[in-house]
Scaffold this active site. Structure first.
Site, PDB file in Angstrom:
ATOM      1  N   ASN A 202       0.764  -1.312   0.079  1.00 49.78           N
ATOM      2  CA  ASN A 202       0.080   0.218   0.080  1.00 49.78           C
ATOM      3  C   ASN A 202       0.828   1.163   0.062  1.00 49.78           C
ATOM      4  OD1 ASN A 202       0.792   0.540   2.836  1.00 49.78           O
ATOM      5  ND2 ASN A 202      -0.977  -0.723   3.394  1.00 49.78           N
ATOM      6  N   LYS A 203       0.471   2.476   0.198  1.00 52.41           N
ATOM      7  CA  LYS A 203       1.114   3.713  -0.340  1.00 52.41           C
ATOM      8  C   LYS A 203       2.065   3.556   0.984  1.00 52.41           C
ATOM      9  CE  LYS A 203      -1.294   7.476  -0.112  1.00 52.41           C
ATOM     10  NZ  LYS A 203      -2.030   8.798  -0.597  1.00 52.41           N
ATOM     11  N   LYS A 204       1.602   3.646   2.044  1.00 54.15           N
ATOM     12  CA  LYS A 204       2.333   3.804   3.299  1.00 54.15           C
ATOM     13  C   LYS A 204       3.668   2.728   3.343  1.00 54.15           C
ATOM     14  CE  LYS A 204       2.047   3.871   8.608  1.00 54.15           C
ATOM     15  NZ  LYS A 204       3.326   2.914   8.850  1.00 54.15           N
ATOM     16  N   GLU A 205       3.226   1.468   2.997  1.00 42.78           N
ATOM     17  CA  GLU A 205       4.435   0.581   2.977  1.00 42.78           C
ATOM     18  C   GLU A 205       5.334   0.708   1.917  1.00 42.78           C
ATOM     19  OE1 GLU A 205       1.555  -3.552   4.381  1.00 42.78           O
ATOM     20  OE2 GLU A 205       1.847  -2.838   2.154  1.00 42.78           O
ATOM     21  N   ASP A 271      -5.574  -8.369   0.573  1.00 46.19           N
ATOM     22  CA  ASP A 271      -5.630  -9.811   0.166  1.00 46.19           C
ATOM     23  C   ASP A 271      -6.390 -10.034  -1.052  1.00 46.19           C
ATOM     24  OD1 ASP A 271      -4.421 -10.074   2.686  1.00 46.19           O
ATOM     25  OD2 ASP A 271      -6.369 -10.425   3.787  1.00 46.19           O
TER      26      ASP A 271
END
Length: 328
Positions: A202-205, A271
């Site tokens: 995701n964007k944060k990761e 997922d």
């Protein structure tokens, strides 16, 4: 592109999902008053439900999409582990690669009142699996790898996914003819994933994994390209919530707007993305086409409360509706 044909091919595919298996426990109720003991809501419990989470939810999504799926990971030895096995068996998920371990089954309990999550309790141990359990996992992979059309690594940083296991898995995938291997990553483990076919942060990761603060389109593209270069992976798919997703592949960047009509709960959406993408790709879709398919799948599940999965028919309906709107 005939998406219907791709989706119809799902039923012939076999996918191995390996990773951290989590039991999702939901406590459902109503909250109409504040406790006199502390400034917290009092939940009048109406129901409790369990669903497979983590790698179990990825496998559930694969099964819901009509494909054959085998799950590999660890669970505990108690009553909650029995609940997990029962749930997976109900979904017709092969659990011959799921091994019992002395550590407890990982459980996430979410309390939902008035259709809103108000608190979550986690029960887990995060230490890497021991040598005996690792041997069981690698033995299962080595004995069964040629049965599969693709592999999904579901890393929730609960101890199953280690650098040693990923290295072994990639060696086995290469020896089996270069199986497509997708990874749902966790920050701190990005260096494990070198050479995989796809990662889906995701964007944060993606921001933390690349070391680039994602603030706008320019920084997003810089982060995605850096991840692809550093990891030498086939593609990077950054999920961006209500902004959709961005695919980095073959020296091209594809920005895909969200297909969600309403967003009630993003639990398990990642997922769904990796499950739908992997199935679409091994069923004949290109990387961009697989990303579009995954985007529509995610758009369906975020419109439901609780860990959810979608079906081929629902994705067809969503894709056909989008095509009709584009033709107007």
């Amino acid at each position: 592109m005939d998406y219907n044909k791709i989706l119809d091919n799902f039923s012939d595919k076999r996918i191995l999902v390996i990773g951290d298996i989590i039991l999702d426990h939901f406590v459902w109720g109503n909250a109409e008053r504040i406790s006199p003991e502390a400034p917290v809501p009092v939940v009048d419990v109406q129901d409790e439900t369990y669903l497979p989470g983590g790698a179990g939810n990825v496998a559930n999504n694969i099964a819901s999409l009509g494909a054959h799926v085998s799950l590999s990971g660890i669970i505990g030895t108690g009553f909650k582990a029995d609940i997990m096995c029962s749930l997976l068996n109900e979904k017709k998920i092969d659990i011959s690669g799921v091994f019992r371990d002395s550590r407890p089954t990982t459980i996430k309990t979410r309390v939902i009142a008035n259709n809103q999550q108000i608190v979550r309790f986690d029960r887990e141990q995060r230490e890497p699996v021991g040598a005996k359990t690792l041997k069981s996992l690698t033995g299962f992979i080595a004995s069964n790898i040629t049965k599969f059309d693709g592999i999904i690594v579901s890393d929730y940083k609960k101890g199953v996914i280690t650098a040693q296991l990923v290295k072994f898995l990639m060696e086995q995938a290469k020896a089996a003819g270069g199986l497509f291997a997708a990874v749902d990553p966790k920050v701190g483990h990005f260096h494990y994933y070198k050479g995989v076919s796809l990662i889906t942060p995701n964007k944060k990761e993606a921001s933390e994994g690349s070391g680039i603060s994602i603030r706008d389109t320019q920084s997003l593209e810089k982060a995605g390209l850096k991840l692809q270069k550093d990891l030498k992976c086939g593609a990077v798919l950054i999920t961006r919530g209500d902004e959709g997703m961005t695919l980095f592949h073959d020296n091209k960047i594809h920005h895909i707007p969200t297909a969600a009509k309403e967003v009630f709960d993003v639990t398990g959406a990642g997922d769904t993305v990796i499950a739908a993408f992997t199935l679409a790709y091994v069923s004949g879709a290109s990387m961009p086409e697989a990303a579009v398919t995954a985007n529509h799948a995610a758009g369906i599940v975020v419109g439901e409360v609780g860990t959810a999965a979608t079906t081929v028919d629902q994705i067809k309906k969503s894709l056909n509706a989008a095509t009709a709107r584009a033709d107007d």
